[in-house]
Design a protein around this motif. Structure first.
Motif, PDB file in Angstrom:
ATOM      1  N   ILE A 340      67.262  34.031   4.709  1.00  0.00           N
ATOM      2  CA  ILE A 340      65.983  33.566   4.166  1.00  0.00           C
ATOM      3  C   ILE A 340      66.193  32.902   2.809  1.00  0.00           C
ATOM      4  O   ILE A 340      66.930  33.413   1.959  1.00  0.00           O
ATOM      5  N   ASP A 341      65.552  31.767   2.613  1.00  0.00           N
ATOM      6  CA  ASP A 341      65.577  31.082   1.326  1.00  0.00           C
ATOM      7  C   ASP A 341      64.580  31.783   0.402  1.00  0.00           C
ATOM      8  O   ASP A 341      63.370  31.712   0.626  1.00  0.00           O
ATOM      9  N   PRO A 342      65.051  32.491  -0.628  1.00  0.00           N
ATOM     10  CA  PRO A 342      64.134  33.258  -1.489  1.00  0.00           C
ATOM     11  C   PRO A 342      63.125  32.395  -2.226  1.00  0.00           C
ATOM     12  O   PRO A 342      62.065  32.878  -2.632  1.00  0.00           O
ATOM     13  N   ALA A 343      63.435  31.114  -2.399  1.00  0.00           N
ATOM     14  CA  ALA A 343      62.523  30.219  -3.113  1.00  0.00           C
ATOM     15  C   ALA A 343      61.477  29.614  -2.187  1.00  0.00           C
ATOM     16  O   ALA A 343      60.610  28.865  -2.636  1.00  0.00           O
ATOM     17  N   SER A 344      61.563  29.908  -0.907  1.00  0.00           N
ATOM     18  CA  SER A 344      60.639  29.306   0.064  1.00  0.00           C
ATOM     19  C   SER A 344      59.921  30.368   0.878  1.00  0.00           C
ATOM     20  O   SER A 344      59.821  30.271   2.092  1.00  0.00           O
ATOM     21  N   GLN A 345      59.444  31.395   0.196  1.00  0.00           N
ATOM     22  CA  GLN A 345      58.683  32.437   0.859  1.00  0.00           C
ATOM     23  C   GLN A 345      57.263  32.470   0.313  1.00  0.00           C
ATOM     24  O   GLN A 345      57.042  32.302  -0.881  1.00  0.00           O
ATOM     25  N   LEU A 346      56.327  32.674   1.201  1.00  0.00           N
ATOM     26  CA  LEU A 346      54.922  32.721   0.810  1.00  0.00           C
ATOM     27  C   LEU A 346      54.219  33.759   1.664  1.00  0.00           C
ATOM     28  O   LEU A 346      54.432  33.821   2.874  1.00  0.00           O
TER      29      LEU A 346
END
Length: 370
Positions: A340-346
């Motif tokens: 998972i990309d930590p900067a692309s979680q919502l």
């Protein structure tokens, strides 16, 4: 040699232990009293009182309160894992094999957005049970790209054995056997009655997702701030009859993954997608065995399970080995492991408008406002 760490709070001492794991990284394991408190709370499907936790663990109420506060200081809180199907709602997952721009994702009815470093985007939406097609068509029209996969998520699983991993601190063969033994004893709970929900029910679930140990006064203040005027008795009625009575709380999970990520900077959040070869019960057993998993969603119709987990980089080979073991035992079918990309979680709460409006009305209102 074991190193004992002591945290002092108001004259009380809570012990924690350091255990080495792969690659020389150390995880601080909860010990004694703190472990009993966390294990008891995470075994429930309702919000306990401090007195109840006290009686179950043999600790005083004041000690339980201090332990909870100490855990919060370490980044460990408690969150409810809701089963929205028991509220007459359904979640649907749209999977894209490309990185969809966040700006291009419609926010109405959005529950979560996950993008992986491999270029996969997963959008999870919520709708009323009979209106899944409405929300799927709405998202596809707005994004402008057909998803490669669409799953109706009809089951959810709360973590049960996270603490076993924390206490051992290593994913070895003995641990794998223990996990399989624990998971094989899991009994899927009987489905209570399913009903509809209103804005009060949704607001309570949103609150519990943030803090499973909330007080009724906090719920009243939250509802009042949202112009929902209710009495103390009404809140209790909705909680006991609509939330607990219908089995909306699938479980309570301690946010141990945040704590581990603080201690091990090389920790990665991964997404495991795998097939369910025989039954949802087997899939649940497989999920329960995943070390440090924080959330799992299943689609029994399509035979697919999606789980997120946190693990230090050095343990990823062991996680792969564990998945291979699950596959060889017939617990899971073909699987994929994505980072998972930590900067692309919502992540978003459930829209309270679903308590009074249909999915079609909400989508139409959104289209009319743009």
């Amino acid at each position: 040699m074991e190193l004992r760490l002591k945290f002092f709070c108001c004259g009380y001492c809570f012990n924690f232990s350091r255990y080495p794991i792969l690659g020389g990284i150390e995880i601080v394991a909860l010990g004694g009293s703190a472990l009993r408190v966390v294990e008891y709370i995470s075994s429930l499907t309702y919000v306990p009182t401090l007195r109840e936790v006290s009686e179950a663990t043999g600790l005083s109420v004041s000690t339980v309160w201090r332990i909870v506060k100490q855990l919060e200081g370490l980044g460990i809180s408690f969150k409810v894992v809701p089963f929205l199907g028991r509220m007459g709602l359904t979640e649907v997952l749209l999977v894209y094999r490309s990185r969809i721009p966040v700006k291009g994702v419609p926010e109405v009815l959005l529950r979560s957005l996950i993008r992986t470093l491999e270029g996969v985007t997963m959008l999870r939406y919520v709708s009323r049970r009979q209106e899944v097609e409405v929300v799927v068509n709405y998202v596809v029209d707005r994004v402008g790209i057909e998803p490669s996969e669409v799953y109706v998520l009809d089951s959810t699983v709360a973590p049960r054995y996270i603490l076993t991993h924390i206490a051992r601190g290593v994913v070895d063969r003995v641990y794998v056997r223990e996990l399989l033994a624990l998971a094989s004893t899991y009994q899927q709970p009987a489905a209570p009655s399913v009903g509809t929900c209103d804005s009060i029910d949704i607001a309570l679930v949103n609150l519990l997702e943030e803090n499973a140990l909330m007080k009724v006064k906090e719920a009243l203040n939250y509802l009042k701030a949202r112009s929902i005027s209710v009495s103390y008795r009404t809140v209790l009625k909705h909680y006991h009859h609509h939330i607990v009575g219908r089995g909306v709380i699938a479980g309570i999970r301690p946010t141990v993954e945040r704590y581990v990520e603080k201690l091990a900077p090389s920790t990665r959040r991964v997404l495991v997608v795998y097939g369910v070869p025989h039954s949802v019960a087997k899939a649940m057993r497989a999920v329960l065995g995943l070390p440090l998993f924080s959330e799992a969603l299943l689609s029994s119709r399509e035979g697919v399970a999606i789980a997120t987990a946190s693990t230090p980089v050095e343990t990823l080979p062991k996680l792969v080995e564990f998945l291979d073991t699950l596959s060889s035992r017939g617990y899971i079918a073909e699987w994929r492991l994505l980072e998972i990309d930590p900067a692309s979680q919502l992540r978003r709460p459930i829209p309270e408008s679903l308590g009074s409006l249909s999915t079609t009305e909400i989508v139409a209102g959104s289209a009319g406002s743009t």
